[in-house]
Design a protein around this motif. Structure first.
Motif, PDB file in Angstrom:
ATOM      1  N   ARG A  20       0.833  -1.215   0.000  1.00 20.13           N
ATOM      2  CA  ARG A  20       0.000   0.000   0.000  1.00 20.13           C
ATOM      3  C   ARG A  20       0.862   1.257   0.000  1.00 20.13           C
ATOM      4  NH1 ARG A  20      -2.566  -4.226   1.792  1.00 20.13           N
ATOM      5  NH2 ARG A  20      -4.853  -4.358   1.632  1.00 20.13           N
ATOM      6  N   ARG A  24       0.775   4.015  -3.047  1.00 18.15           N
ATOM      7  CA  ARG A  24       0.437   5.411  -2.749  1.00 18.15           C
ATOM      8  C   ARG A  24       1.577   6.343  -3.153  1.00 18.15           C
ATOM      9  NH1 ARG A  24      -3.540   7.572   0.547  1.00 18.15           N
ATOM     10  NH2 ARG A  24      -4.562   5.588   0.040  1.00 18.15           N
ATOM     11  N   GLY A 193      -4.344   2.593   4.412  1.00 22.12           N
ATOM     12  CA  GLY A 193      -4.205   3.653   3.406  1.00 22.12           C
ATOM     13  C   GLY A 193      -3.805   4.981   4.017  1.00 22.12           C
ATOM     14  N   GLU A 197      -0.442   7.139   3.349  1.00 20.75           N
ATOM     15  CA  GLU A 197      -0.495   8.576   3.045  1.00 20.75           C
ATOM     16  C   GLU A 197       0.448   9.351   3.955  1.00 20.75           C
ATOM     17  OE1 GLU A 197      -1.444  12.126   1.213  1.00 20.75           O
ATOM     18  OE2 GLU A 197      -1.895  10.082   0.561  1.00 20.75           O
TER      19      GLU A 197
END
Length: 300
Positions: A20, A24, A193, A197
């Motif tokens: 992930r 990202r 997520g 970030e």
């Protein structure tokens, strides 16, 4: 070494969080590579899609090869971790000595940046070898590489079912659900997520004022409360049975011989104490991120 921080390698990039983070970063316009011990196996791994992300062979047990693999990158994100020891791989090997090795290489690569993933609850005084190793790894990284950023996420969940989905399967199948102790341990589940970030925001900020961030979601729930919500979702009556931690430790010890044990001593240790972000610690707010709620996302 003066390489753009937007040329990034994610170590442990084929794992739950690492995948992930890599995706990202790519969405943020970074040139991303994934470090793995076996690039060929990773390429063939079910559910893993590189999507143009380059696979690079990295092995913590091969210092020279690791140093060569990390050269040319402006930033390194270390997502490597394990919940279960094996005969050839201990918590000390991965979380402490491996983290030290990575930090030394980053320090030698003048100008290279390092983000180290740890976990909420890491403590040098914990009776758990897993929890202590996480804290020892953090201390080693910050001593060797003072500019490194340490991220401590809480228990992570995903839209694909990680954590809540796994618990839902237990609720659906068992009429009696064992609790860790009385089930009063407080958790602050965080969407993976949002953690990914946070990595991106920190790479975009060349001089972060804070060096340690604890990342928890907006919902603080007891383990019992989570299971009660999940039983309500399935519309069935379930008995929640308190089970002493001593029995959980015994079960984990028996299951240790399995290749992929469904329960580990590390997981039992983490459930013995509240897993929530410290009020005085830097967190999502310092990065301008509003974390997602599992309840609002319809996952709980």
């Amino acid at each position: 070494m003066m390489t753009s921080a937007r040329i990034v390698i994610v170590l442990g990039g084929t794992g739950f969080l690492g995948q992930r983070v890599a995706r990202r970063l790519q969405e943020h316009g970074c040139q991303v590579s994934t470090g793995t011990r076996s690039p060929k196996a990773a390429a063939a791994q079910s559910g893993f899609a590189s999507n143009g992300i380059r696979l690079v062979k990295t092995d913590l047990a091969d210092p020279d090869g690791l140093a060569q693999a990390l050269s040319g990158f402006g930033a390194v994100v270390n997502c490597i971790g394990c919940y279960a020891e094996s005969r050839g791989q201990s918590f000390q090997d991965i979380h402490v000595e491996g983290a030290q090795r990575i930090a030394r290489i980053v320090r030698r690569n003048n100008g290279q940046r390092l983000i180290h993933i740890s976990g909420i609850g890491a403590s040098l005084h914990s009776p758990s070898a897993y929890v202590r190793s996480r804290a020892e790894g953090e201390a080693a990284v910050r001593s060797i590489c003072p500019g490194a950023i340490v991220l401590r996420p809480g228990v992570m969940f995903s839209r694909s079912g990680a954590f809540f989905g796994d618990l839902q399967k237990i609720v659906d199948r068992l009429p009696v659900i064992p609790l860790f102790g009385t089930g009063r341990t407080r958790l602050q589940p965080v969407w993976a997520g949002d953690v990914a970030e946070a990595v991106c925001r920190l790479l975009d900020a060349p001089h972060a004022r804070r060096k340690v961030f604890e990342l928890g979601g907006p919902d603080i729930l007891t383990y019992r409360g989570i299971l009660q919500r999940l039983t309500a979702r399935c519309g069935r009556r379930r008995l929640l049975l308190p089970v002493p931690f001593a029995l959980w430790r015994m079960a984990a010890a028996v299951l240790w011989v399995m290749r992929n044990p469904p329960l580990t001593q590390a997981q039992v240790a983490l459930m013995r104490q509240d897993n929530t972000a410290g009020e005085a610690m830097a967190g999502f707010a310092d990065l301008g991120i509003t974390p997602h709620s599992a309840i609002a996302m319809g996952l709980l």
